[in-house]
Design an enzyme around this catalytic site. Structure first.
Site, mmCIF file in Angstrom:
data_model
loop_
_atom_site.group_PDB
_atom_site.id
_atom_site.type_symbol
_atom_site.label_atom_id
_atom_site.label_comp_id
_atom_site.label_asym_id
_atom_site.label_seq_id
_atom_site.Cartn_x
_atom_site.Cartn_y
_atom_site.Cartn_z
ATOM 1 N N SER A 76 0.800 -1.232 0.000
ATOM 2 C CA SER A 76 0.000 0.000 0.000
ATOM 3 C C SER A 76 0.833 1.282 0.000
ATOM 4 C CB SER A 76 -0.940 0.016 1.207
ATOM 5 O OG SER A 76 -0.217 0.147 2.412
ATOM 6 N N LYS A 121 0.662 4.711 6.826
ATOM 7 C CA LYS A 121 0.077 5.524 5.749
ATOM 8 C C LYS A 121 0.707 6.913 5.774
ATOM 9 C CE LYS A 121 -2.975 2.246 4.843
ATOM 10 N NZ LYS A 121 -2.856 1.402 3.625
#
Length: 241
Positions: A76, A121
């Site tokens: 990701s 993230k």
């Protein structure tokens, strides 16, 4: 003639010389060495075992309070962070009044928000920010300013295929993965409790270094893409859209 020997008087004020004084007790340093010697005799492995235990204790304290290693579990955050990379998370980055900044890569506990795990993230919006996807050129806007994310987005990815228009609550973060086509992030939880936002209190720390593999080791810098984003308007809170 008086030949009787005259007795001599002994000087009662004389004291034994330093060389004659053999009854001085051991000093603090000698006692410490003696105690350490007794411990090393009692512990199997002696000094080597004690040294290893001291190193383990140091690493435990370091991992608990200062730096924590984190292994990248998915793609990701490619291509900057690859599957299997080890990063060092700075747990003190936000502990003395500092707050996460747009562009920081953070590790956080997603329990109750994203899932029962720790996630990594990039911060796209901080408390009060108005984050919109997308402008006429397909770029994300933060507080009315379009952001050029091409320097870190995964090649071929668009900033987002999911439309959103949110205001980040004060004390929360809006987070996206760099590989937008392979990232479950704030966009996927807009309708969940918390609206896809992560409380700052759930942030474990900031990822500052890639330390493994050695050929990929580097310091992680905050990109300049968000530098021109204006401050959030005063009084913004909640989310909409």
């Amino acid at each position: 003639m008086d030949t009787e020997a005259q007795p001599t008087k002994r000087d009662r004020s004389s004291r034994p010389s330093d060389s004659e004084n053999t009854s001085d007790p051991a000093g603090p340093e000698d006692r410490s060495r003696f105690a350490l010697s007794r411990v090393t005799e009692w512990v199997p492995g002696g000094r080597i075992t004690l040294t290893l235990l001291a190193c383990l204790l140091f690493l435990l304290l370091l991992s608990t309070f200062v730096l924590r290693p984190f292994q990248i579990p998915s793609g990701s955050m490619e291509e900057g962070l690859r599957i299997g990379d080890r990063v060092l998370v700075n747990k003190l980055a936000y502990r003395f009044g500092a707050e996460p900044q747009r562009g920081d890569i953070v590790v956080f506990d997603g329990t109750g928000y994203f899932g029962h795990a720790d996630y990594i993230k990039r911060v796209v919006g901080v408390g009060g920010d108005h984050v919109v996807c997308c402008d006429e050129e397909g770029r994300i806007q933060v507080n009315g300013r379009s952001v050029d994310e091409s320097g870190f987005l995964y090649p071929g990815d668009s900033p987002s295929t999911v439309r959103f228009d949110v205001v980040v609550p004060v004390g929360a973060l809006f987070l996206l993965g760099d590989h937008r086509g392979d990232s479950s992030d704030s966009r996927d939880h807009l309708g969940s409790p918390g609206g896809g936002m992560i409380p700052v209190d759930e942030v474990i720390g900031r990822a500052d270094w890639i330390v493994w593999p050695f050929g990929h080791a580097t310091r992680l810098h905050r990109p300049d893409a968000y530098a021109r984003v204006p401050a959030a308007a005063a009084g913004r809170a909640g989310a909409h859209g």
